[in-house]
Design an enzyme around this catalytic site. Sequence first.
Site, short mmCIF file in Angstrom:
data_model
loop_
_atom_site.label_atom_id
_atom_site.label_comp_id
_atom_site.label_asym_id
_atom_site.label_seq_id
_atom_site.Cartn_x
_atom_site.Cartn_y
_atom_site.Cartn_z
N GLU A 191 0.77 -1.14 0.00
CA GLU A 191 0.05 -0.06 -0.06
C GLU A 191 0.93 0.98 0.09
OE1 GLU A 191 -2.78 -0.15 3.08
OE2 GLU A 191 -4.18 -1.56 2.18
N GLU B 250 -6.19 -7.18 -1.40
CA GLU B 250 -6.57 -7.06 0.49
C GLU B 250 -7.64 -6.21 0.59
OE1 GLU B 250 -3.61 -5.81 2.92
OE2 GLU B 250 -5.02 -4.68 3.83
#
Length: 485
Positions: free
Chosen positions: A311, A403
């Site tokens: 991320e 995710e």
Amino acid sequence: MITIPRPARRPVLAAAAAAALALGASMLLPPHSAMAASGCAVTYTANSWTGGFTASVTIENVGDAVDGWTLGFAFPDGGQRLGQGWSATYQQRGQAVNAQSVSYNAPLASGASTTIGFNGTFTGSNPSPTSFTLNGTTCTGATNPATPPPTTTPPTTTPPPTTPPPTTAPPTGTTPVAVNGQLRVCGVNLCNKYGRPIQLRGMSTHGLQWFSQCYNDTSLDALATDWRSDLLRISMYVQEDGYETNPTAFTNRVNTLVDEAGERGMYALIDFHTLTPGDPMFNLQRAKTFFASVAARNAHKNNVIYEITNEPNGVSWQTIKSYAEQVIPVIRANDPDGIVIVGTRGWSSLGVSEGGNSTEVINNPVNAGNIIYAFHFYAASHRDNYRAELERAAARLPMFVTEFGTVTYTGGGAVDAASSTAWLDLLDRLKISYANWTYSDADEGSAAFRPGTCYGGTYTGTGVLTESGAFMRDRIRTPDNFPTS
Ligand code: IDC
């Protein structure tokens, strides 16, 4: 494969997995002594292709415990050369090779096994070595006569197994990997070996530095057969006590889990879990080292997908793209056909969480083929505007939800069943693959198992599940209907 006969033994895989689990404790042990081993058995397996090979070597200590070991052998052909190795430190002089234990697998108890491996090249033929030594003792598969064999299992009366267990069983039959084989990106889709779009549905581990105990033979069997999961995302944090603290041990643990997923016919998504700091460039050198190693080691498997940054946040798309264009060539040099997944701006929100959108990626894509972009969401925090942006992007870019949570972005709070259902219906309709956070017993709403589950032995059924776990298991268990022509 060649096998040195051995006396009655425990399963190689279970022992190797147990050794790999001992991530931290063994670091405290003193340097190994050079005492001779009193008995050893070695299984050597090689997969060769034109000019190259990957070898897997399982060492079983059938004698007394040792604190450290050196495995010796010789390549029979003068043209055989050792390349990159793992789980040991290697040296080649002429045709002779030494492999020395590393901290986590140095202590080898009586009856214990460990598996090491390497890539190599050859010019003529590629015969397997036929004799091995452990700390100078020839590995005959029996205990050295200097140490009397235990009376209960005398090696002379125990017949060698007729078929030695393979170190990795190739997936056969109806598992996701058996049906779909090596995947590739076609257009905006993830396609199987028939060139047909598929969706993979599965679970993500929690951080391996905290929840390694949740990934064992029993829990992974449950994931493959009770949950009927297509995929295991292996989340290896880089910071927060992760990879940066012990690159060798974390790399080994990831490789073991790739094998465990493969043995059960599941795809393995190797997640280089960067989070804080959000700039992937902070970890560029670590990423190159890690991916060179795992891509070389797993190049000849057909179940591996590489996720190069989890991320990114607080950085421009240009920076993420530049990072990707430096890491992807390292992977491709080692594993030319492996799919690579690239994180997006704003915690892999395609920029939405930082006020942007997918146009920056559509107009300036990563300069590489066979790649997919990552999108993450947490259903109780991210709703319609995020769904709309993903759908808009997915018409132009291959997308993978590597995710997501059914709860808020903190990983905690209550399940938002309505938003989670809207999300998963969208992903099913667009054939976007996903991995849910997390297949663990963390004490937070996103975890699938109730706290304490990983210290028990049961992972199947709904009795051990949280609300999120029960919701996800229902979705993941539904039949895949992968196209087969
Ligand atoms: C969270 C875990 C939590 C842990 C924290 C540490 O659930 O137990 O303390 O990380 O950093 C992400 C990240 C993922 C987060 C998750 C939930 O990829 O690492 O896990 N999340 O906050 N992005 C959005 C949410």
